[in-house]
Design an enzyme around this catalytic site. Structure first.
Site, short mmCIF file in Angstrom:
data_model
loop_
_atom_site.label_atom_id
_atom_site.label_comp_id
_atom_site.label_asym_id
_atom_site.label_seq_id
_atom_site.Cartn_x
_atom_site.Cartn_y
_atom_site.Cartn_z
CG HIS A 121 -19.04 -27.99 -64.52
ND1 HIS A 121 -18.06 -27.93 -65.48
CD2 HIS A 121 -18.42 -27.87 -63.33
CE1 HIS A 121 -16.88 -27.78 -64.88
NE2 HIS A 121 -17.07 -27.73 -63.58
CG ASP A 194 -22.03 -33.55 -66.06
OD1 ASP A 194 -21.44 -34.41 -65.37
OD2 ASP A 194 -21.68 -32.35 -66.10
CD GLN A 197 -20.15 -32.64 -58.30
OE1 GLN A 197 -20.13 -33.24 -57.21
NE2 GLN A 197 -19.13 -31.92 -58.71
CE LYS A 220 -16.06 -33.39 -60.65
NZ LYS A 220 -15.57 -32.22 -59.92
CB CYS A 358 -17.06 -24.50 -63.47
SG CYS A 358 -15.31 -24.39 -63.20
#
Ligand code: 7TS
Length: 400
Positions: A121, A194, A197, A220, A358
């Site tokens: 991202h 990261d 997700q 999220k 993104c």
């Protein structure tokens, strides 16, 4: 897992869009919130609102206690060792910017490389560029699988950090983070993951992963917008300079010299979003009540079913077909522009995302302008997948 019981906890799922029941398949952008998370915000502002850590009065004391209790909850949820390793931020973007800025200040010497994956991202690309690093992307196959042999060859004596997503927001690939960490550590290089997700879809254990930093967003994972987390290994966080200066992050201030607060407060300058943090606590309660493994199994079933149905459409191209995938289905059909597909299915009540998500380098990799992306959460159903395909089958003939 009782899906009707779960759905009944999310008031927004009862909404109509353009006169049709909402089918919300944009969960990778943000998940919807269960009633208890919404209540956490109204309860906080109705009964508890106070600035934390500073006041001698009752409300400030109780608000502080609840805020710190969520820190412990997050610590346990991701398997961290100490609350000092949990820093609250506004979201993944701020979390990565925090680490990038502080890490660069501590360790960059003007000739610095950061290894990222080719499927990051933008928020795991741009902060490193702002910090002055040269990025060395790990290539991936057409299926969306990282090439680990190529990864090993990217290390040089300038490599300062590896920073990779746990799950790709565009391709759905679950990356082999544990192996990526092992390889980096063998080169003496720390790793940031990261997890934006990942946290809502799979059980995250930062100690099993052995990563050095793990960043994610509350919104999220069924929590409010406005709160995120940096997990950082105690030893590393201690060595990093503060990201922002202001209240709470200090020990003593004079005009000549300032000393800093202990972890994790050193990284939490200013008034935090207390209500949102309390909401994050309720979201973790929700996920643990349902069971993260049950969530993963339910979403895997939806992904399998949707992939099967999608594969039967003529002219379909699925982007991201890795063997290990989570909750994301990106595709194009024939010559139809993704934006047109998204706008037309929206008219039928179905919310999907279209565009580059993104991740422009991923689009460049495939030579496409964007995709249509359906992404799933625990409250989605096979019936909603059917509604999505009914909508697709209606709109696609208009676009060919
Ligand atoms: N990293 C990944 C892998 C993401 O998917 C996102 C947001 C971020 C970082 C940034 O998170 P934020 O909460 O700070 O904005 N991804 C998406 C998306 O896929 N569609 O909208 C936002």
């Amino acid at each position: 897992m009782n899906i009707n019981d779960i759905r009944s906890q999310f008031p927004i799922l009862g909404e109509q869009v353009h006169g049709r029941p909402l089918v919300y398949l944009d969960n990778a952008a943000t998940t919807q919130k269960p009633q208890r998370v919404i209540d956490a915000l109204t309860d906080y502002y109705s009964h508890l609102n106070a600035n934390i850590h500073r006041g001698a009065h009752h409300l400030a004391a109780v608000a502080t206690e609840r805020y710190e209790a969520v820190r412990l909850q997050v610590m346990k949820f991701i398997g961290a060792l100490s609350p000092d390793e949990i820093v609250f931020t506004r979201g993944t973007t701020e979390s990565i910017n925090l680490v990038a800025a502080s890490f660069a200040k501590a360790y960059f010497d003007g000739d610095d490389e950061v290894i990222v994956s080719g499927m990051e991202h933008h928020s795991n690309i741009v902060p490193w560029q702002l910090a002055g690093a040269t990025l060395r992307p790990i290539p991936f196959t057409d299926e969306g699988v990282l090439d680990l042999e190529a990864y090993e060859r990217l290390f040089t004596d300038k490599t300062k950090l590896v920073s990779v997503c746990h799950v790709s927001n565009t391709l759905g690939t679950v990356n082999p983070v544990q192996r990526i960490v092992e390889i980096a550590h063998a080169h003496g290089v720390p790793v940031l993951v990261d997890g934006a997700q990942a946290v809502s879809h799979l059980q995250v254990d930062v100690r099993a992963l052995d990563c050095d930093f793990y960043c994610f967003s509350g919104h999220k994972m069924y929590a409010p917008m406005g709160v995120g987390v940096v997990y950082g290994r105690d030893r590393l966080l201690k060595a990093l300079p503060p990201y922002q200066g202001g209240g709470e992050m200090i020990e003593e201030v004079t005009f000549q010299r300032t000393t800093y607060n202990r972890l994790p407060f050193k990284f939490e300058a200013g008034t935090p979003s207390v209500g949102d943090v309390l909401g994050l606590g309720r979201a973790i309660d929700f996920m643990q009540e349902v069971g993260v493994d049950n969530i993963a199994a339910h979403e895997a079933d939806l992904l399998r079913y949707a992939t099967e149905r999608l594969s039967s459409l003529p002219g379909i191209r699925i982007y991201g077909t890795a063997p290990d995938k989570a909750a994301v289905l990106s595709f194009l059909v024939g010559e139809a522009h993704p934006y047109d597909v998204g706008t037309l299915v929206d008219q039928l009540g179905v919310a999907v995302r279209t565009g580059h998500h993104c991740t422009q380098p991923v689009m460049d990799r495939y030579g496409i302008p964007g995709t249509v992306r359906a992404s799933f959460a625990v409250y989605n159903t096979r019936a909603e997948v059917d509604a999505f395909f009914a909508a697709l089958e209606r709109v696609l003939p208009m676009l060919q």
